[in-house]
Write a protein that holds these residues in place. Structure first.
Motif, mmCIF file in Angstrom:
data_model
loop_
_atom_site.group_PDB
_atom_site.id
_atom_site.type_symbol
_atom_site.label_atom_id
_atom_site.label_comp_id
_atom_site.label_asym_id
_atom_site.label_seq_id
_atom_site.Cartn_x
_atom_site.Cartn_y
_atom_site.Cartn_z
ATOM 1 N N PRO A 1 69.769 37.184 5.009
ATOM 2 C CA PRO A 1 68.352 37.431 4.688
ATOM 3 C C PRO A 1 68.154 38.447 3.573
ATOM 4 O O PRO A 1 67.272 38.275 2.721
ATOM 5 N N GLU A 2 68.978 39.508 3.550
ATOM 6 C CA GLU A 2 68.796 40.526 2.508
ATOM 7 C C GLU A 2 69.150 39.984 1.122
ATOM 8 O O GLU A 2 68.563 40.395 0.120
ATOM 9 N N GLU B 1 66.105 37.871 0.035
ATOM 10 C CA GLU B 1 65.002 38.736 -0.386
ATOM 11 C C GLU B 1 65.282 39.360 -1.751
ATOM 12 O O GLU B 1 64.377 39.525 -2.576
ATOM 13 N N GLU B 2 66.531 39.707 -1.989
ATOM 14 C CA GLU B 2 66.931 40.253 -3.290
ATOM 15 C C GLU B 2 66.692 39.232 -4.395
ATOM 16 O O GLU B 2 66.151 39.559 -5.466
ATOM 17 N N ARG C 1 64.578 36.736 -4.267
ATOM 18 C CA ARG C 1 63.124 36.538 -4.367
ATOM 19 C C ARG C 1 62.489 37.605 -5.258
ATOM 20 O O ARG C 1 61.583 37.331 -6.049
ATOM 21 N N ALA C 2 63.009 38.839 -5.160
ATOM 22 C CA ALA C 2 62.455 39.944 -5.945
ATOM 23 C C ALA C 2 62.661 39.749 -7.446
ATOM 24 O O ALA C 2 61.897 40.274 -8.259
#
Length: 320
Positions: free
Chosen positions: A68-69, A72-73, A75-76
């Motif tokens: 997940p991290e 999210e990275e 996505r940023a």
């Protein structure tokens, strides 16, 4: 166009350079450093990581791309597209759906032929005379997405894996550049749907047993196997005493040579020993005995490592 690049081996480096040149490349994702080669325990970066650092690009090396991290990275970074070249991991749906233009892969075969892990080697093993590179929109399958651009090229009868990989890396970079141009044009991007079945099936990663030559095959099949593995990891066999030997180059022997598969039939001066196959025979011209460096086949003969009547690939004689 904001991009993310994912790749690992030398094959992907030319494409990385092209993406850096043509787009607003945000970051590079590659496989973690690992021990490479058979000596020592020093961690080595991937070829893509080395080049990305030279270019001053941010580099990420997640152990699990689906964590997940990591998602999210990504996505940023807000990428418009993620470009993938030999990353070596299946991309999960959460990442495939993240960019506006999805994820696009560069694949070194004429899909749907040779999906999977070793398309370059498979094309040589099969004795193909044509190969190529294509880009496609990635989906949840393994090399099954809609094809965007395909480039055909001749596959030479003497071309080895290392030579073909080096050449198609440059072709792949050009195909990727063309694909980027299509995305930036604002026009609908062509999409050619693939059939469900893969031509030639899925290619699987090479295992140790896949490197062993089967001298009962005909000489052309054996020679294609040698070409497809040269020089790394290299096809292998065993000498009459049980020692291993790697073979990087073998050429067809004159038609008068015949014998039992694996039998040493003699030598051609200046070239190397002649080995019988199930049909036909081959001259071993570039070899690497255990504990030695690469040498010409005639030197192997002169060093009495092989003699007429020996059988390659046979079990070593038992100690008496």
């Amino acid at each position: 166009m904001r991009t993310i690049f994912m790749g690992s081996p030398e094959f992907a480096v030319a494409s990385l350079e092209k993406v850096h040149e043509l787009t607003d490349l945000q970051a590079v994702y590659t496989q973690p450093d690992k021990v490479r080669g058979r000596r020592g325990n020093k961690l080595e970066p991937t070829a893509v990581k080395k080049k990305a650092l030279e270019l001053g690009l941010p580099v990420h090396e997640p152990k699990r791309i689906r964590d997940p991290e990591v998602i999210e990275e990504l996505r940023a970074y807000k990428p418009d597209v993620i470009l993938v070249v030999a990353y070596a991991k299946l991309i999960p749906p959460e990442i495939l759906e993240l960019p506006e233009h999805g994820c696009i892969n560069v694949h070194p075969s004429l899909l749907p032929r040779y999906r999977g892990a070793i398309p370059l080697q498979a094309s040589i093993f099969s004795g193909d005379t044509e190969t190529g590179v294509c880009t496609f929109f990635m989906d949840e399958g393994y090399d099954t997405g809609d094809i965007i651009v395909t480039r055909h090229t001749h596959l030479g009868p003497e071309e080895t894996f290392s030579e073909l990989s080096e050449r198609l890396a440059l072709v792949g970079a050009d195909v990727l550049a063309e694909t980027i141009g299509l995305l930036e044009s604002g026009e609908p991007v062509p999409r050619l749907k693939q059939p469900a079945e893969a031509e030639g099936g899925y290619t699987k990663p090479l295992k140790k047993d896949d490197l062993k030559l089967d001298w009962s095959q005909d000489s052309e099949q054996v020679r294609n196997r040698i070409r497809g593995l040269a020089e790394d990891p290299a096809a292998s066999s065993t000498l009459a005493n049980g020692d291993s030997i790697k073979i990087a180059l073998a050429t067809p022997a004159p038609a008068e040579y015949s014998g039992a598969p694996g039998e040493v039939l003699g030598v051609i001066k200046g070239k190397g020993p002649v080995i019988a196959c199930g049909q036909g025979a081959l001259v071993l011209e570039r070899v690497k005995p255990a504990g030695k460096g690469w040498m010409d086949g005639f030197s192997l003969w002169n060093g009495k490592k092989v003699e007429k009547g020996d059988v390659l690939g046979a079990p070593a004689p038992a100690n008496t």
